[in-house]
Structures are given as C-alpha cells and as structure tokens.
Design a protein around this motif. Sequence first.
Motif, PDB file in Angstrom:
ATOM      1  N   ILE A   1     119.053   3.296  13.130  1.00 34.16           N
ATOM      2  CA  ILE A   1     118.776   4.404  12.201  1.00 34.16           C
ATOM      3  C   ILE A   1     117.577   4.035  11.324  1.00 34.16           C
ATOM      4  CG2 ILE A   1     119.731   5.775  10.288  1.00 34.16           C
ATOM      5  CD1 ILE A   1     121.277   6.369  12.763  1.00 34.16           C
ATOM      6  N   MET A   2     117.530   2.754  10.943  1.00 37.64           N
ATOM      7  CA  MET A   2     116.412   2.265  10.104  1.00 37.64           C
ATOM      8  C   MET A   2     115.086   2.470  10.836  1.00 37.64           C
ATOM      9  SD  MET A   2     116.640   1.138   7.089  1.00 37.64           S
ATOM     10  CE  MET A   2     115.246   0.012   6.893  1.00 37.64           C
ATOM     11  N   GLY A   3     115.102   2.156  12.120  1.00 37.07           N
ATOM     12  CA  GLY A   3     113.894   2.299  12.936  1.00 37.07           C
ATOM     13  C   GLY A   3     113.441   3.747  12.977  1.00 37.07           C
ATOM     14  N   ILE A   4     114.404   4.657  13.101  1.00 33.09           N
ATOM     15  CA  ILE A   4     114.064   6.081  13.165  1.00 33.09           C
ATOM     16  C   ILE A   4     113.535   6.540  11.800  1.00 33.09           C
ATOM     17  CG2 ILE A   4     115.040   8.407  13.454  1.00 33.09           C
ATOM     18  CD1 ILE A   4     116.715   7.298  15.749  1.00 33.09           C
ATOM     19  N   ARG A   5     114.157   6.029  10.706  1.00 31.18           N
ATOM     20  CA  ARG A   5     113.683   6.377   9.358  1.00 31.18           C
ATOM     21  C   ARG A   5     112.244   5.920   9.165  1.00 31.18           C
ATOM     22  NH1 ARG A   5     118.644   4.893   6.112  1.00 31.18           N
ATOM     23  NH2 ARG A   5     119.962   6.715   6.400  1.00 31.18           N
ATOM     24  N   LYS A   6     111.984   4.702   9.619  1.00 26.14           N
ATOM     25  CA  LYS A   6     110.628   4.153   9.464  1.00 26.14           C
ATOM     26  C   LYS A   6     109.615   5.007  10.229  1.00 26.14           C
ATOM     27  CE  LYS A   6     109.464  -0.539   9.468  1.00 26.14           C
ATOM     28  NZ  LYS A   6     109.765  -1.866  10.068  1.00 26.14           N
ATOM     29  N   ALA A   7     110.059   5.472  11.401  1.00 27.84           N
ATOM     30  CA  ALA A   7     109.165   6.279  12.241  1.00 27.84           C
ATOM     31  C   ALA A   7     108.820   7.605  11.581  1.00 27.84           C
ATOM     32  CB  ALA A   7     109.816   6.524  13.600  1.00 27.84           C
ATOM     33  N   MET A   8     109.649   8.024  10.619  1.00 26.68           N
ATOM     34  CA  MET A   8     109.381   9.291   9.948  1.00 26.68           C
ATOM     35  C   MET A   8     108.083   9.246   9.151  1.00 26.68           C
ATOM     36  SD  MET A   8     113.194  10.396   8.825  1.00 26.68           S
ATOM     37  CE  MET A   8     113.158  12.165   8.585  1.00 26.68           C
ATOM     38  N   GLN A   9     107.656   8.009   8.834  1.00 20.41           N
ATOM     39  CA  GLN A   9     106.399   7.901   8.089  1.00 20.41           C
ATOM     40  C   GLN A   9     105.190   8.116   8.994  1.00 20.41           C
ATOM     41  OE1 GLN A   9     107.127   4.015   6.590  1.00 20.41           O
ATOM     42  NE2 GLN A   9     108.795   4.737   5.295  1.00 20.41           N
ATOM     43  N   LYS A  10     105.391   7.941  10.290  1.00 19.66           N
ATOM     44  CA  LYS A  10     104.272   8.185  11.213  1.00 19.66           C
ATOM     45  C   LYS A  10     104.059   9.683  11.346  1.00 19.66           C
ATOM     46  CE  LYS A  10     104.962   4.127  14.178  1.00 19.66           C
ATOM     47  NZ  LYS A  10     105.187   3.702  15.568  1.00 19.66           N
ATOM     48  N   GLU A  11     102.829  10.064  11.547  1.00 22.18           N
ATOM     49  CA  GLU A  11     102.506  11.485  11.557  1.00 22.18           C
ATOM     50  C   GLU A  11     102.628  12.097  12.959  1.00 22.18           C
ATOM     51  OE1 GLU A  11      98.905  14.421  10.219  1.00 22.18           O
ATOM     52  OE2 GLU A  11      98.633  12.259   9.951  1.00 22.18           O
ATOM     53  N   THR A  12     103.101  13.338  12.994  1.00 23.20           N
ATOM     54  CA  THR A  12     103.137  14.084  14.245  1.00 23.20           C
ATOM     55  C   THR A  12     102.087  15.177  14.185  1.00 23.20           C
ATOM     56  OG1 THR A  12     105.478  13.678  14.585  1.00 23.20           O
ATOM     57  CG2 THR A  12     104.561  15.585  15.692  1.00 23.20           C
ATOM     58  N   GLN A  13     101.255  15.233  15.208  1.00 21.90           N
ATOM     59  CA  GLN A  13     100.229  16.276  15.263  1.00 21.90           C
ATOM     60  C   GLN A  13     100.854  17.548  15.847  1.00 21.90           C
ATOM     61  OE1 GLN A  13      96.998  15.156  17.848  1.00 21.90           O
ATOM     62  NE2 GLN A  13      95.648  16.774  17.099  1.00 21.90           N
ATOM     63  N   VAL A  14     100.621  18.676  15.212  1.00 21.16           N
ATOM     64  CA  VAL A  14     101.197  19.933  15.695  1.00 21.16           C
ATOM     65  C   VAL A  14     100.077  20.892  16.085  1.00 21.16           C
ATOM     66  CG1 VAL A  14     102.721  21.878  15.153  1.00 21.16           C
ATOM     67  CG2 VAL A  14     103.180  19.621  14.175  1.00 21.16           C
ATOM     68  N   LEU A  15     100.144  21.400  17.305  1.00 22.28           N
ATOM     69  CA  LEU A  15      99.112  22.323  17.786  1.00 22.28           C
ATOM     70  C   LEU A  15      99.746  23.611  18.301  1.00 22.28           C
ATOM     71  CD1 LEU A  15      97.033  19.752  19.897  1.00 22.28           C
ATOM     72  CD2 LEU A  15      96.550  20.487  17.555  1.00 22.28           C
ATOM     73  N   GLY A  16      99.098  24.740  18.027  1.00 21.63           N
ATOM     74  CA  GLY A  16      99.583  26.040  18.496  1.00 21.63           C
ATOM     75  C   GLY A  16      98.711  26.571  19.619  1.00 21.63           C
TER      76      GLY A  16
ATOM     77  N   THR B   1     103.595  23.757  19.713  1.00 18.83           N
ATOM     78  CA  THR B   1     104.571  24.750  19.268  1.00 18.83           C
ATOM     79  C   THR B   1     103.903  26.085  19.005  1.00 18.83           C
ATOM     80  OG1 THR B   1     105.778  22.959  18.184  1.00 18.83           O
ATOM     81  CG2 THR B   1     106.373  25.201  17.544  1.00 18.83           C
ATOM     82  N   ASP B   2     104.450  27.122  19.612  1.00 19.43           N
ATOM     83  CA  ASP B   2     103.962  28.479  19.338  1.00 19.43           C
ATOM     84  C   ASP B   2     105.020  29.456  19.839  1.00 19.43           C
ATOM     85  OD1 ASP B   2     100.811  29.668  18.866  1.00 19.43           O
ATOM     86  OD2 ASP B   2     102.338  31.036  19.666  1.00 19.43           O
ATOM     87  N   PRO B   3     105.302  30.515  19.085  1.00 23.80           N
ATOM     88  CA  PRO B   3     106.292  31.490  19.590  1.00 23.80           C
ATOM     89  C   PRO B   3     105.905  32.034  20.964  1.00 23.80           C
ATOM     90  CG  PRO B   3     105.532  32.106  17.377  1.00 23.80           C
ATOM     91  CD  PRO B   3     104.763  30.878  17.764  1.00 23.80           C
ATOM     92  N   LYS B   4     104.622  32.060  21.252  1.00 24.63           N
ATOM     93  CA  LYS B   4     104.145  32.576  22.544  1.00 24.63           C
ATOM     94  C   LYS B   4     104.509  31.645  23.715  1.00 24.63           C
ATOM     95  CE  LYS B   4     101.712  36.283  21.212  1.00 24.63           C
ATOM     96  NZ  LYS B   4     102.128  36.321  19.818  1.00 24.63           N
ATOM     97  N   PHE B   5     104.833  30.383  23.409  1.00 28.80           N
ATOM     98  CA  PHE B   5     105.191  29.437  24.474  1.00 28.80           C
ATOM     99  C   PHE B   5     106.605  29.684  25.020  1.00 28.80           C
ATOM    100  CE2 PHE B   5     102.303  25.907  22.509  1.00 28.80           C
ATOM    101  CZ  PHE B   5     101.186  26.592  22.945  1.00 28.80           C
ATOM    102  N   GLU B   6     107.407  30.448  24.273  1.00 28.06           N
ATOM    103  CA  GLU B   6     108.794  30.670  24.690  1.00 28.06           C
ATOM    104  C   GLU B   6     108.859  31.398  26.029  1.00 28.06           C
ATOM    105  OE1 GLU B   6     111.147  32.425  21.515  1.00 28.06           O
ATOM    106  OE2 GLU B   6     110.338  30.876  20.173  1.00 28.06           O
ATOM    107  N   GLY B   7     109.802  30.980  26.852  1.00 30.28           N
ATOM    108  CA  GLY B   7     109.945  31.605  28.168  1.00 30.28           C
ATOM    109  C   GLY B   7     109.051  30.962  29.224  1.00 30.28           C
ATOM    110  N   SER B   8     108.355  29.881  28.866  1.00 32.21           N
ATOM    111  CA  SER B   8     107.482  29.179  29.823  1.00 32.21           C
ATOM    112  C   SER B   8     108.315  28.475  30.891  1.00 32.21           C
ATOM    113  CB  SER B   8     106.630  28.131  29.100  1.00 32.21           C
ATOM    114  OG  SER B   8     105.686  28.738  28.260  1.00 32.21           O
ATOM    115  N   ASP B   9     107.930  28.606  32.143  1.00 28.91           N
ATOM    116  CA  ASP B   9     108.557  27.812  33.215  1.00 28.91           C
ATOM    117  C   ASP B   9     107.766  26.512  33.346  1.00 28.91           C
ATOM    118  OD1 ASP B   9     106.219  28.554  34.495  1.00 28.91           O
ATOM    119  OD2 ASP B   9     107.204  29.387  36.270  1.00 28.91           O
ATOM    120  N   SER B  10     108.041  25.746  34.390  1.00 30.70           N
ATOM    121  CA  SER B  10     107.368  24.444  34.496  1.00 30.70           C
ATOM    122  C   SER B  10     105.862  24.606  34.688  1.00 30.70           C
ATOM    123  CB  SER B  10     107.968  23.625  35.642  1.00 30.70           C
ATOM    124  OG  SER B  10     108.028  24.390  36.818  1.00 30.70           O
TER     125      SER B  10
END
Lengths: 262, 325
Positions: free
Chosen positions: A191-206, A87-96
């Motif tokens: 929904i329970m499965g998705i809630r449980k998944a919220m405990q797993k961490e997401t790595q965010v890179l800019g 995720t980065d504001p600079k990524f906006e407008g990227s084509d494939s």
Amino acid sequence: MDVIVCVKHVPETAEADLKINPKGTAIEESGLVFDINEWDDYALEEAVQIKEKFEGSVTAITVGPEEADSTLRKCLARGANKAIRLTDPKFEGSDSFATAKILHNVIKDLPFNVILTGALASDDGFAAAGPILAELLGIPHATMVKKIELNGDFARVNRELEGGLEEVIDVKLPAVFSIQTGINEPRYVSIMGIRKAMQKETQVLGLAEVGLSENEVGESGSWIKTEKMYVPPVEKQAEFLAGAPEEIAAKIADILKSRGLV
Amino acid sequence: MKEIFVLTEHRQGEIRDITFEMLAKGRELAEAAKTELAAVLLGSNVKEYAKILSEYTKRVLVVEDAQLENFNSETYQRVLASIIKERKPLLTLMGHTSFGLDLAPSLAVSLNIPLATDCIDLGFRNDALTVTRQMYGGKVNVNCLLKKAESYIGTVRQATFPAGKKSPSNGEIVEITSPLSDEITEKRFVKYVLPPPGGVDITATDVLIGIGRGIKDESEIPSAEELAKALGGALACSRPIVDKGWLPDDRQVGSSGKTVKPKLYIALGISGAFQHILGMKNSDLIIAVNKDPKAPIFGVADYGVVEDLFKIMPSLKSKVEELKK
C-alpha cells in the motif's frame, strides 16, 4: 531498452454474480471491483523485468475513464516511469480496432523498442488490440507469448500453442508482444508503494490531443458493435444437491458408491 | 461469384479439427448466402491435404511455397492478403486458435476489412455480418453487428460447431502461384518445444479432482490433494493454478493443456471458462462445487453444489473414508 505497456482497467468478474442492465446492452457495474486486466498484469511485470535487466524506461498507457488511474498507479508503483491515460467520452464504445487506433496515435510519437499488451482482456475477450496496434505501426508482432529473450535487434519468443505445445520464433525489433498469463510472477506491491506512486504524474490526453476525428473512435470508428447482451442459454443443467455441507457430502458419497467409484 | 473462405489449419503433419468444424459452418453460411465454399490451403508439399479437403468443399485453393511450411503470420498474411484482394470473398473464417489469433487482426487491418474474433455463431443480415460472442469469461453472450463491408474476417471458437460430413462430389483443386519472393522476413520460425513430462499423467487417471481460482491460496492445495488421495485419484487444475506456479504445467486441463476423460471429475472452485471445459467435458461423471450458481461449469456438470468448497472438501473426504472402511 524503452518498453511501452498497454493496460486496461476492468471489472473482476471471475467470481462475481453479474447482472445485465435493463436495456440488455452491458453489465451493471455497481458493486464490482475494478483492477488491472489479469493478462496486462503479467505484461506489466515483463516490462519492468526488461527495464531492470537492460535499463531504460517503462511507460504504461491506457484508454479508459478517470477511474483507470488506480490501475495506472499500480503500474507506477510496480516500476513504470510514466503513465498516460487517454480519456474522452467519444472513446466509449470502442472495440479493439478503435482502441488500437487511439493507442497508435499516441505511441507513434514515443520512443520504444518493445511494446507489450495482455493477450486478451477479461471483459470483451477480443484478443486483437496488440497485433492491430503492431500493424498500424508497421512493425511485427507475436501473440500468446510465454517467454521473451531479447538479443540486440531481435527477440526470441515462445508462443503458446494448443495442447501444451509451444513454438519458438525470432522476431525483429521493435515489435509488439501480447503476453499470455503465467509468463512470470507479478510482484506484490505494498500500500505504501502505491501511495508513493501517487506523487508521480499521470498525463491525460483527450480526443483532440490524440489527433483523431470523432468518427475514427467509439462506436463509429469500430468494426463491431454490441446489439444485445444476455445470459447464455443452458443446454444441460447440473442436478443441484442442496442441504448442509455434511448432507451434501453424504449425497455425493452415495452417488460415488452407486457408481462403484468408492 | 463471391466465396466463403475457410483457412486450413495444419500442424506437424495433420489438418487440425477446427478446419472441419469451420468447413461445416462455412457450408451452411454459403448455402444461406447463395455463394460457394472454398478451403484455402497454404503450405509446402500439401497435395495430400488438398485431396482430403476437396471431399468437404466445392473448391480448394492451394498455395505451395517452402516459406509456408510452418505457420508464420507474416508470410501467411502476405499470401492471404493477395488471395483476398483478388477474389474478394464475402467472409474468411479461421480458427480462434494461436494460429488465427496471430494472423487475423493484422490481416484485417492490412486489408481494411472488419474482423470479429472468437465467434460462437455467425450469420448475415442485410449483407452485414452478425456474430455471437461471449464476454466476461463466458458469463454473458452478446449478439453483435459488424460495420457494412464487402468482405469480412471471423475467427471461430474451437469445438463450437460439429465437424461436417463429406460433400456428395469432390471439389476442384485450384493451384495458385505463391506471391512470396525471397525477401528477408521479420519473423522466423525456429522450432516446436514440448515441456518435459512430469510424474503424474492426468490423462491416464480414473479420478481427477480439478481445482481452480476458488482454491484461493497455495496452502489449501494439500487438503485438495488429500481428497484426491482418498478417492484414489490425482489433482488436476485450471489455468490460474499453473500460472501461479502452485501445480506443474502437466496438471492443467483445457485447450492449452491436457484433454482428460476420467470416470470421475470433481471441479472445485472452477468457474468453467470454455478453454477448461474443452478439456474435461467428456468425463463420465462430473461434479462441480462453486459459489456462483451461474458459473458455466454447471452447464457441463452432472451434479452441482452451490457452496463454499472449503466446507465441502473436508466433509466429503471423511465420508469417502468412512465408506472405504
């Protein structure tokens, strides 16, 4: 067997009434429901099935805004071990091409045997990110994949051609496969499965962590840019039948009768 | 002189229609850009194809090699990259088909030239390529500008441009030596497979009820089937229904399924992605029911109904049954 699945968070537009913004550059997103791109949903299921059969891991990765976390949570709930959001504001407008460069710079340092993407995204419909990523990584690819059999260091895959025909090809691993819908039956997640998944961490890179410069991403790093968006001109328009359902049905029945179809 | 290339698409003994559609558009582009049109033909024992193509273009560039017998994006990419590097065409067109989809993106990266996919129109402005594409399943069009470059690649949507007439004089056939060596490839063609035929042949049925995403649930299929039965027809569908496994593969209408021309096609809850429209637009009479008044299906339908299909389906069935009494 380590599998990376590239996913995209997109608006559901199949049955929505779309409005174009006043500048004519994009659609109005307010009021639209966002979810995992339909083709990526099948790619995700395929990734999880490979993991279940051969052991190993599934890493889900996306280029998108913070809101894309809901799509990543879906991936984690369905069986992905790890999620990465670029995720980065600079990524906006990227084509494939720009998007594939961003993915490439992160994926090249990850362990993988197979990379899966959707055959196309329902928003821009480029159908190119997968094979571009493969070429950047210097590995083979196959697009429009309807079946994958992994056999050691190669995969036997079925590609969808036109008119119901398929071709069977052997592809050396590691490889990128872009998945066509209908390859499997994506599993239901509670929904329970998705809630449980919220405990797993997401790595965010800019941008800086990805290691690309500003002019390699976004519009300046893209091959193609949108100048104007508009409603397609209609060459022919159906004659609309109005009234209560009963009346409409009667009108249709009359048309069919007059043409000798009933 | 810079050329405009059209890559010939052939499979199982025939040149595919998209080739002639691209040749027509390519000729128009070449005239506007004051350059020459050339068909590029890769294959094994394809002299006959070269002769046919020469009737449509100034030049046919032919590369013959046993390794090019069946389409393989790896070998095709190697050969095409070498020809493009050598001749530097202004633009290379190929089909936005399973063939072009597998080849164009990686070829563009390997040559470092810009690519536009799924084009429904192309042109040049100040030497830069401009294209028209569709987004959101055909609900909007976008005019796009590509980054300035000496050479471009574009993939062209099928059945978008009418196939052109023959040229007044035959073009020259230029044979190019294959640059392929016998090295081991990473991708190998094995065979073609066709799914086994099912019980109903939708291409031989006069009345088809086509169902799409709007049908929502598998439990609704029997009522659509009843309507089809009342009209003496059969049930067909768009891609999502087959993907979900609600109807068998051979009921799918569209570019990856069957092309149908019934006397009557009633589209229920089908928005009309171009892939589906390709397969049914030549039906004699088309009636479409969809909740979205802007659905592309209304652009090919003779009659349209903007309404919930579940309200129309039962009423229509009873009206038809009344008429039959």
